[in-house]
Design a protein around this motif. Sequence first.
Motif, PDB file in Angstrom:
ATOM      1  N   GLN A  50       0.823  -1.205   0.000  1.00 26.37           N
ATOM      2  CA  GLN A  50       0.000   0.000   0.000  1.00 26.37           C
ATOM      3  C   GLN A  50       0.858   1.256   0.000  1.00 26.37           C
ATOM      4  O   GLN A  50       0.520   2.248  -0.647  1.00 26.37           O
ATOM      5  CB  GLN A  50      -0.939   0.009   1.206  1.00 26.37           C
ATOM      6  CG  GLN A  50      -2.011   1.089   1.133  1.00 26.37           C
ATOM      7  CD  GLN A  50      -2.869   0.935  -0.116  1.00 26.37           C
ATOM      8  OE1 GLN A  50      -3.493  -0.096  -0.322  1.00 26.37           O
ATOM      9  NE2 GLN A  50      -2.882   1.947  -0.960  1.00 26.37           N
TER      10      GLN A  50
ATOM     11  N   SER B 113      -5.962   8.941  -1.230  1.00 20.82           N
ATOM     12  CA  SER B 113      -6.731   8.650  -2.441  1.00 20.82           C
ATOM     13  C   SER B 113      -7.673   9.801  -2.780  1.00 20.82           C
ATOM     14  O   SER B 113      -7.780  10.227  -3.937  1.00 20.82           O
ATOM     15  CB  SER B 113      -7.533   7.354  -2.251  1.00 20.82           C
ATOM     16  OG  SER B 113      -6.685   6.256  -2.039  1.00 20.82           O
TER      17      SER B 113
ATOM     18  N   SER C 283      -5.952   4.331  -6.995  1.00 26.12           N
ATOM     19  CA  SER C 283      -6.869   4.346  -5.850  1.00 26.12           C
ATOM     20  C   SER C 283      -7.851   3.180  -5.865  1.00 26.12           C
ATOM     21  O   SER C 283      -8.525   2.933  -4.857  1.00 26.12           O
ATOM     22  CB  SER C 283      -7.653   5.668  -5.817  1.00 26.12           C
ATOM     23  OG  SER C 283      -6.783   6.763  -5.682  1.00 26.12           O
ATOM     24  N   SER C 284      -7.948   2.477  -6.989  1.00 24.52           N
ATOM     25  CA  SER C 284      -8.874   1.354  -7.083  1.00 24.52           C
ATOM     26  C   SER C 284      -8.289   0.062  -6.520  1.00 24.52           C
ATOM     27  O   SER C 284      -9.002  -0.924  -6.360  1.00 24.52           O
ATOM     28  CB  SER C 284      -9.283   1.132  -8.554  1.00 24.52           C
ATOM     29  OG  SER C 284      -9.977   2.254  -9.049  1.00 24.52           O
ATOM     30  N   HIS C 285      -7.008   0.061  -6.210  1.00 25.27           N
ATOM     31  CA  HIS C 285      -6.394  -1.106  -5.586  1.00 25.27           C
ATOM     32  C   HIS C 285      -6.833  -1.209  -4.117  1.00 25.27           C
ATOM     33  O   HIS C 285      -7.033  -0.196  -3.449  1.00 25.27           O
ATOM     34  CB  HIS C 285      -4.867  -0.994  -5.642  1.00 25.27           C
ATOM     35  CG  HIS C 285      -4.299  -1.182  -7.004  1.00 25.27           C
ATOM     36  ND1 HIS C 285      -4.007  -2.414  -7.526  1.00 25.27           N
ATOM     37  CD2 HIS C 285      -3.967  -0.283  -7.961  1.00 25.27           C
ATOM     38  CE1 HIS C 285      -3.512  -2.276  -8.744  1.00 25.27           C
ATOM     39  NE2 HIS C 285      -3.482  -0.996  -9.035  1.00 25.27           N
ATOM     40  N   ASN C 286      -6.937  -2.429  -3.618  1.00 27.46           N
ATOM     41  CA  ASN C 286      -7.140  -2.647  -2.180  1.00 27.46           C
ATOM     42  C   ASN C 286      -8.282  -1.765  -1.660  1.00 27.46           C
ATOM     43  O   ASN C 286      -8.037  -0.820  -0.914  1.00 27.46           O
ATOM     44  CB  ASN C 286      -5.856  -2.334  -1.407  1.00 27.46           C
ATOM     45  CG  ASN C 286      -4.634  -2.959  -2.058  1.00 27.46           C
ATOM     46  OD1 ASN C 286      -4.708  -4.020  -2.659  1.00 27.46           O
ATOM     47  ND2 ASN C 286      -3.505  -2.299  -1.964  1.00 27.46           N
ATOM     48  N   PRO C 287      -9.514  -2.030  -2.039  1.00 23.45           N
ATOM     49  CA  PRO C 287     -10.619  -1.074  -1.922  1.00 23.45           C
ATOM     50  C   PRO C 287     -10.607  -0.237  -0.650  1.00 23.45           C
ATOM     51  O   PRO C 287     -10.572  -0.749   0.468  1.00 23.45           O
ATOM     52  CB  PRO C 287     -11.849  -1.973  -1.991  1.00 23.45           C
ATOM     53  CG  PRO C 287     -11.411  -3.107  -2.870  1.00 23.45           C
ATOM     54  CD  PRO C 287      -9.973  -3.343  -2.507  1.00 23.45           C
ATOM     55  N   VAL C 288     -10.640   1.084  -0.874  1.00 27.86           N
ATOM     56  CA  VAL C 288     -10.503   2.032   0.229  1.00 27.86           C
ATOM     57  C   VAL C 288     -11.661   1.914   1.226  1.00 27.86           C
ATOM     58  O   VAL C 288     -11.484   2.188   2.418  1.00 27.86           O
ATOM     59  CB  VAL C 288     -10.377   3.464  -0.330  1.00 27.86           C
ATOM     60  CG1 VAL C 288     -11.675   3.922  -0.958  1.00 27.86           C
ATOM     61  CG2 VAL C 288      -9.903   4.425   0.738  1.00 27.86           C
ATOM     62  N   ILE C 289     -12.844   1.486   0.765  1.00 27.66           N
ATOM     63  CA  ILE C 289     -13.964   1.380   1.709  1.00 27.66           C
ATOM     64  C   ILE C 289     -13.675   0.336   2.776  1.00 27.66           C
ATOM     65  O   ILE C 289     -14.021   0.515   3.950  1.00 27.66           O
ATOM     66  CB  ILE C 289     -15.291   1.059   0.981  1.00 27.66           C
ATOM     67  CG1 ILE C 289     -15.203  -0.254   0.188  1.00 27.66           C
ATOM     68  CG2 ILE C 289     -15.708   2.218   0.087  1.00 27.66           C
ATOM     69  CD1 ILE C 289     -16.546  -0.730  -0.352  1.00 27.66           C
ATOM     70  N   TYR C 290     -13.004  -0.744   2.402  1.00 24.93           N
ATOM     71  CA  TYR C 290     -12.688  -1.781   3.382  1.00 24.93           C
ATOM     72  C   TYR C 290     -11.589  -1.314   4.332  1.00 24.93           C
ATOM     73  O   TYR C 290     -11.595  -1.651   5.522  1.00 24.93           O
ATOM     74  CB  TYR C 290     -12.274  -3.076   2.681  1.00 24.93           C
ATOM     75  CG  TYR C 290     -13.356  -3.660   1.809  1.00 24.93           C
ATOM     76  CD1 TYR C 290     -14.687  -3.691   2.232  1.00 24.93           C
ATOM     77  CD2 TYR C 290     -13.056  -4.168   0.553  1.00 24.93           C
ATOM     78  CE1 TYR C 290     -15.670  -4.218   1.417  1.00 24.93           C
ATOM     79  CE2 TYR C 290     -14.046  -4.703  -0.261  1.00 24.93           C
ATOM     80  CZ  TYR C 290     -15.354  -4.724   0.172  1.00 24.93           C
ATOM     81  OH  TYR C 290     -16.343  -5.247  -0.634  1.00 24.93           O
ATOM     82  N   LYS C 291     -10.642  -0.542   3.793  1.00 29.21           N
ATOM     83  CA  LYS C 291      -9.583  -0.026   4.656  1.00 29.21           C
ATOM     84  C   LYS C 291     -10.154   0.952   5.684  1.00 29.21           C
ATOM     85  O   LYS C 291      -9.738   0.962   6.851  1.00 29.21           O
ATOM     86  CB  LYS C 291      -8.497   0.638   3.823  1.00 29.21           C
ATOM     87  CG  LYS C 291      -7.718  -0.341   2.946  1.00 29.21           C
ATOM     88  CD  LYS C 291      -7.022  -1.406   3.793  1.00 29.21           C
ATOM     89  CE  LYS C 291      -6.155  -2.328   2.936  1.00 29.21           C
ATOM     90  NZ  LYS C 291      -4.943  -1.709   2.442  1.00 29.21           N
TER      91      LYS C 291
END
Length: 412
Positions: A239, A341, A377-385
């Motif tokens: 990340q 992001s 910014s679409s990697h490793n979805p930010v909503i889950y982080k």
Amino acid sequence: MTEQHVINPLSIGVDYATLAARFRPIFQRIADGAVERELTRTLPHAPIQWLKAAGFGAVRVPVEYGGGGASLPQLFELLIELAAADSNVPQALRGHFAFAEDRLNATPGAGRDVWFKRFVDGDIVGCAWTEIGNVAIGDVVTQVSPDGDKWKLNGEKFYSTGSLFSDWIDVYAQRSDTGGDVIAATRTRQPGVVQSDDWDGFGQRTTGSGTSRFTDAVVEAENVIDFATRFKYQTAFYQLVLLASLAGIGRAALNDVAHQVRSRKRIYSHGNAAHVSQDAQVQQVVGEVAALVYAARASALKAAVPAQRAYLARFGGDEAAEREANVAAEIESATAQVVVSELIQRATSQLFNALGASDVRQGKALDRHWRNARTVSSHNPVIYKARIVGDWVINGTEPPFVWQIGNGPAKA
């Protein structure tokens, strides 16, 4: 010098100005061709060769082994500078630096020394982890099988970022004999490895993130590495590379908008000055973009500090302190991801408020900044982080250190 330093020297950091000065002329050379590569979709083979020749792939290797000795914050500061030149390049090197970090965390010995020498000699490692097709979450179809004193690798991967430029590929696979998950580091230049430039994203178009196919590819026995030994802050590390890419995208966008405003001759009759560079509203827009970029860079570098602490704790002999450092590395990288992001997507869109209709022409390629930022910014979805950070803050729930992607159960 302590006995530990003699046996196991660590990369604790060097003078950053001296380190960066080695690479800045190359960064500028990379920047000079960035727009042309974007417009023609030319892969950055030459830029990565320049970096290899200059020893960029060994900046984290301890000085005692001939490397740069950079700390993790210094690595990510360099990657921000590189991303400002061309954000495709640091992302293409993401797998390399992650594999190098894993070797930095490996038990000291001859096997680790071999990899340090390879990095110093210029070898670059790509990655291939994501399974293709109808694969259930958690399943690993790619297999590595014993074959005499070597192993054979078979499977197909996508998102093989950087592998087109690499000498080796870090492949996530499963042992056919035990079912254990491993990393199989396989040489790229052999008949059993076929790579395709079929990544068709609208941003980060030249990262070499396409398909890799392995058909009885040879893997030396010493390069089949138990995944359970993988360095614990790996998710945070991956990340942080993306955060550095975003911060660099922001810097490039700021440089471009400032240049366009300074050189613009046409004005609007309802503007505020005889020259666009003196228009107070335009100045305000550029100032706001600068502030967004400043905050993003500061967040990215701050988030890298606990990762360095986790690296040092790996050899500190205190399991509790190491776990605490790994948690902090994950939480801080996730926290920074949530905000960086957003900051850079805003900056790369808002810059157009300081410009005119002629600045959306394809030849200027200013849209690449937003497209690249949105893609990263679409990697490793930010909503889950964001949820993981919230759960930590509220309940003290530790973050996941490894996660996977695949098909969920069939709908009822």
